[in-house]
Scaffold this active site. Structure first.
Site, PDB file in Angstrom:
ATOM      1  N   GLY A 238       0.948  -1.260   0.058  1.00 32.82           N
ATOM      2  CA  GLY A 238       0.011  -0.044   0.024  1.00 32.82           C
ATOM      3  C   GLY A 238       0.759   1.258   0.185  1.00 32.82           C
ATOM      4  O   GLY A 238       0.280   2.396  -0.096  1.00 32.82           O
ATOM      5  N   GLU A 287       3.685  -6.902   1.615  1.00 34.44           N
ATOM      6  CA  GLU A 287       3.441  -7.071   0.370  1.00 34.44           C
ATOM      7  C   GLU A 287       3.480  -5.637  -0.387  1.00 34.44           C
ATOM      8  O   GLU A 287       2.270  -5.334  -1.008  1.00 34.44           O
ATOM      9  CB  GLU A 287       1.966  -7.637   0.205  1.00 34.44           C
ATOM     10  CG  GLU A 287       1.878  -8.985   1.020  1.00 34.44           C
ATOM     11  CD  GLU A 287       0.451  -9.460   1.551  1.00 34.44           C
ATOM     12  OE1 GLU A 287      -0.351  -8.619   0.864  1.00 34.44           O
ATOM     13  OE2 GLU A 287       0.321 -10.443   2.034  1.00 34.44           O
ATOM     14  N   PRO A 288       4.738  -5.154  -0.668  1.00 34.83           N
ATOM     15  CA  PRO A 288       4.556  -3.924  -1.408  1.00 34.83           C
ATOM     16  C   PRO A 288       4.880  -4.195  -2.688  1.00 34.83           C
ATOM     17  O   PRO A 288       5.343  -5.185  -3.254  1.00 34.83           O
ATOM     18  CB  PRO A 288       5.866  -3.203  -0.692  1.00 34.83           C
ATOM     19  CG  PRO A 288       6.787  -4.369  -0.646  1.00 34.83           C
ATOM     20  CD  PRO A 288       5.927  -5.306  -0.038  1.00 34.83           C
ATOM     21  N   GLY A 289       3.898  -3.368  -3.640  1.00 35.81           N
ATOM     22  CA  GLY A 289       4.071  -3.625  -5.017  1.00 35.81           C
ATOM     23  C   GLY A 289       4.666  -2.154  -5.664  1.00 35.81           C
ATOM     24  O   GLY A 289       5.744  -2.079  -6.267  1.00 35.81           O
ATOM     25  N   ARG A 290       3.643  -1.342  -5.794  1.00 35.27           N
ATOM     26  CA  ARG A 290       3.795   0.083  -6.348  1.00 35.27           C
ATOM     27  C   ARG A 290       5.096   0.651  -5.735  1.00 35.27           C
ATOM     28  O   ARG A 290       5.817   1.514  -6.418  1.00 35.27           O
ATOM     29  CB  ARG A 290       2.537   0.912  -5.950  1.00 35.27           C
ATOM     30  CG  ARG A 290       2.785   2.216  -6.715  1.00 35.27           C
ATOM     31  CD  ARG A 290       1.758   3.048  -6.119  1.00 35.27           C
ATOM     32  NE  ARG A 290       0.221   2.387  -6.207  1.00 35.27           N
ATOM     33  CZ  ARG A 290      -0.868   2.471  -7.214  1.00 35.27           C
ATOM     34  NH1 ARG A 290      -0.538   3.068  -8.132  1.00 35.27           N
ATOM     35  NH2 ARG A 290      -2.043   1.634  -6.822  1.00 35.27           N
ATOM     36  N   TYR A 330      -9.023   5.004 -13.918  1.00 34.29           N
ATOM     37  CA  TYR A 330      -9.207   5.898 -13.111  1.00 34.29           C
ATOM     38  C   TYR A 330      -8.876   7.241 -13.204  1.00 34.29           C
ATOM     39  O   TYR A 330      -8.373   7.974 -12.183  1.00 34.29           O
ATOM     40  CB  TYR A 330      -9.396   5.633 -11.509  1.00 34.29           C
ATOM     41  CG  TYR A 330      -8.080   4.484 -11.344  1.00 34.29           C
ATOM     42  CD1 TYR A 330      -8.255   3.243 -10.673  1.00 34.29           C
ATOM     43  CD2 TYR A 330      -6.576   4.809 -11.299  1.00 34.29           C
ATOM     44  CE1 TYR A 330      -7.376   2.126 -10.422  1.00 34.29           C
ATOM     45  CE2 TYR A 330      -5.788   3.986 -10.997  1.00 34.29           C
ATOM     46  CZ  TYR A 330      -6.032   2.792 -10.417  1.00 34.29           C
ATOM     47  OH  TYR A 330      -5.002   1.791 -10.161  1.00 34.29           O
ATOM     48  N   CYS A 356     -10.201   2.241 -30.059  1.00 37.45           N
ATOM     49  CA  CYS A 356     -11.676   3.047 -30.574  1.00 37.45           C
ATOM     50  C   CYS A 356     -12.476   3.100 -29.259  1.00 37.45           C
ATOM     51  O   CYS A 356     -13.754   2.648 -29.129  1.00 37.45           O
ATOM     52  CB  CYS A 356     -12.452   2.139 -31.397  1.00 37.45           C
ATOM     53  SG  CYS A 356     -11.342   1.839 -33.014  1.00 37.45           S
ATOM     54  N   GLU A 357     -11.820   3.859 -28.102  1.00 38.68           N
ATOM     55  CA  GLU A 357     -12.713   4.023 -26.965  1.00 38.68           C
ATOM     56  C   GLU A 357     -12.236   5.495 -26.607  1.00 38.68           C
ATOM     57  O   GLU A 357     -10.845   5.640 -26.838  1.00 38.68           O
ATOM     58  CB  GLU A 357     -12.391   3.190 -25.857  1.00 38.68           C
ATOM     59  CG  GLU A 357     -12.810   1.975 -26.017  1.00 38.68           C
ATOM     60  CD  GLU A 357     -13.353   1.159 -24.876  1.00 38.68           C
ATOM     61  OE1 GLU A 357     -13.570   1.694 -23.722  1.00 38.68           O
ATOM     62  OE2 GLU A 357     -13.501  -0.126 -24.892  1.00 38.68           O
ATOM     63  N   TYR A 385       0.931  -1.283 -12.155  1.00 40.91           N
ATOM     64  CA  TYR A 385      -0.509  -1.391 -12.550  1.00 40.91           C
ATOM     65  C   TYR A 385      -0.797  -0.809 -13.911  1.00 40.91           C
ATOM     66  O   TYR A 385       0.053  -0.245 -14.527  1.00 40.91           O
ATOM     67  CB  TYR A 385      -1.221  -0.738 -11.383  1.00 40.91           C
ATOM     68  CG  TYR A 385      -0.934  -1.501 -10.160  1.00 40.91           C
ATOM     69  CD1 TYR A 385      -1.520  -2.813  -9.822  1.00 40.91           C
ATOM     70  CD2 TYR A 385      -0.161  -0.858  -9.112  1.00 40.91           C
ATOM     71  CE1 TYR A 385      -1.415  -3.390  -8.486  1.00 40.91           C
ATOM     72  CE2 TYR A 385      -0.003  -1.306  -7.868  1.00 40.91           C
ATOM     73  CZ  TYR A 385      -0.841  -2.714  -7.599  1.00 40.91           C
ATOM     74  OH  TYR A 385      -0.311  -3.244  -6.414  1.00 40.91           O
TER      75      TYR A 385
HETATM   76  N1  PLP Z   1      -1.498  -7.128  -1.255  1.00 43.91           N
HETATM   77  C1  PLP Z   1      -2.844  -7.173  -1.353  1.00 43.91           C
HETATM   78  C2  PLP Z   1      -3.599  -8.248  -0.851  1.00 43.91           C
HETATM   79  C3  PLP Z   1      -3.322  -6.438  -2.575  1.00 43.91           C
HETATM   80  O1  PLP Z   1      -4.172  -6.376  -2.689  1.00 43.91           O
HETATM   81  C4  PLP Z   1      -2.230  -5.430  -2.894  1.00 43.91           C
HETATM   82  C5  PLP Z   1      -2.811  -4.605  -4.202  1.00 43.91           C
HETATM   83  O2  PLP Z   1      -3.832  -4.336  -4.777  1.00 43.91           O
HETATM   84  C6  PLP Z   1      -1.085  -5.368  -2.778  1.00 43.91           C
HETATM   85  C7  PLP Z   1      -0.590  -6.118  -1.532  1.00 43.91           C
HETATM   86  C8  PLP Z   1       0.088  -4.469  -2.926  1.00 43.91           C
HETATM   87  O3  PLP Z   1      -0.435  -3.050  -3.086  1.00 43.91           O
HETATM   88  P1  PLP Z   1       0.668  -1.905  -3.391  1.00 43.91           P
HETATM   89  O4  PLP Z   1       1.360  -2.129  -4.787  1.00 43.91           O
HETATM   90  O5  PLP Z   1      -0.150  -0.606  -3.026  1.00 43.91           O
HETATM   91  O6  PLP Z   1       1.772  -2.211  -2.321  1.00 43.91           O
END
Ligand code: PLP
Length: 385
Positions: A238, A287-290, A330, A356-357, A385
């Site tokens: 998050g 669980e970081p992604g972004r 979004y 075509c949108e 994302y």
């Molecule tokens: N963990 C869970 C369960 C998620 O649904 C998400 C993103 O939707 C993440 C981790 C990763 O979130 P972020 O990319 O904001 O760190």
């Protein structure tokens, strides 16, 4: 912080010319900085050093094999949401034993595959799913390690489409119901209660909602540890990143000044959360992604046409919403800059793809130095994302 900057008027990634990369590979082209990926991973890893912890990169944010390999080499685990994602972890040289398997819709085949590969834990989203995992594990003569995802009903104060931790959302099991679910789960013979998990949303720019959620959930985790011997608490991902002025954030002087004021850094995040988590004496999963991949990637695209209508000035590029969905999905902001630095007069431009949108729009009426057919533009912070 990232490693994209102009060198002698041309955009570079870690000293490699973007123009040269497009010449070699064509466009549209995603370019990733392994240095930026490593630096973000290491920042978080260092900040959490006081805790026994495991970072599981949320690969839904970016499942490029090169990106994943870079992180696997640093020791990262992976947060996966499908059997296909677990296959990609293996293809990238990652370790399934450092993987969690999340998501509200796990199929029987996916659960079977994950059990066979020996993943670290299932993040379970409902009681019917728990029953299904137990049944499949029994058939395979295995024990399934699980964590239940608690929905703490805390507003993450982010965009409604990426808020996940309130009772309006489809995720997890309500906070109040968790003790009962764990008690019932002890009767399932092929389930091992290994942890507790939560994730309240994405692109959080303030630490307050994280703190609120962790404060709410830690007493519950302590109770589950005492009653059921759980070993870990996952606090999800998050952490938000900068989208506006993203190029400037590559300049360390500017970054340090601004970072000190109002940007959510790994250090601020850890300073707020580590003291709350340390007394639990549980392993902590993240669980970081972004935060790791977002600013580490750019999407480079060529202008195919300039089209002037009565009202508007369009730059039609060879990337489209299928390459980068966020603006269409979004109306999110990505900085768009010419690859060749320009002193041209800024002009209000809609940068659009060829699909075509009408939603296939990267920006509207954005003041961008005048660009021409054949020019390359880079969309920044496109690594997640
Ligand atoms: N963990 C869970 C369960 C998620 O649904 C998400 C993103 O939707 C993440 C981790 C990763 O979130 P972020 O990319 O904001 O760190």
């Amino acid at each position: 912080m990232h490693d994209f900057r102009y060198v002698r008027g041309r955009l570079h990634c870690e000293g490699v010319s973007i123009e040269a990369l497009v010449k070699k590979h064509g466009s549209p082209l995603y370019v990733y900085s392994s240095k930026t990926l490593s630096s973000h991973f290491n920042k978080l890893d260092r900040a959490l050093a006081p805790l026994d912890h495991l970072i599981c990169f949320a690969m839904k944010s970016n499942s490029n094999l090169g990106v994943m390999r870079t992180l696997a080499d640093l020791g990262s685990g992976f947060d996966t949401v499908s059997g296909g994602e677990i296959q990609r972890v293996i293809a990238a040289g990652g370790n399934p034993r450092k993987c969690v398997f999340a998501g509200v819709g796990k199929t029987e085949d996916e659960i079977t595959f994950a059990l066979r590969k020996g993943i670290y834990s299932f993040n379970v989203e409902s009681e019917p799913e728990l029953t299904r995992i137990n049944r499949i594990a029994c058939k395979l003569k295995k024990t399934a390690p699980i964590a239940i995802r608690v929905n703490p009903n805390v507003d993450a104060k982010t965009h409604k489409k990426i808020t996940t931790g309130t009772y309006e959302n489809k995720f997890g099991i309500a906070f109040e119901k968790i003790p009962g679910v764990y008690a019932r789960a002890t009767k399932l013979k092929n389930i091992k209660l290994l942890g507790l998990q939560m994730h309240i949303g994405s692109q959080l720019t303030q630490v307050k909602p994280f703190k609120e959620a962790v404060r709410k959930v830690t007493p519950l985790a302590a109770k589950l540890k005492a009653r059921h011997g759980i070993e870990f608490l996952s606090i999800g991902g998050g952490l938000g990143i900068i989208y506006e002025d993203a190029l400037a954030s590559g300049d360390s002087k500017w970054w340090n000044r601004k970072e000190a004021k109002n940007i959510l850094t790994a250090e601020k995040y850890a300073a707020a959360l580590v003291p709350l988590l340390e007394p639990l004496k549980l392993k902590v999963l993240l669980e970081p992604g972004r935060f790791i991949s977002g600013n580490a990637g750019i999407l480079v695209s060529r202008v195919e046409y300039i089209k002037r209508t009565g009202k508007k000035h369009f730059a039609i590029v060879d990337a489209a919403m299928n390459d980068l969905i966020r603006p269409a999905f979004y109306e999110s902001y990505h900085e768009i800059i010419p690859v060749k630095q320009s002193r041209n007069r800024p002009i209000a431009t809609d940068v659009v793809g060829g699909i075509c949108e009408t939603g296939d729009t990267f920006c509207k009426n954005r003041l961008i130095p005048r660009i021409e057919e054949g020019d390359l533009v880079a969309m920044l912070s496109a690594g997640a994302y």
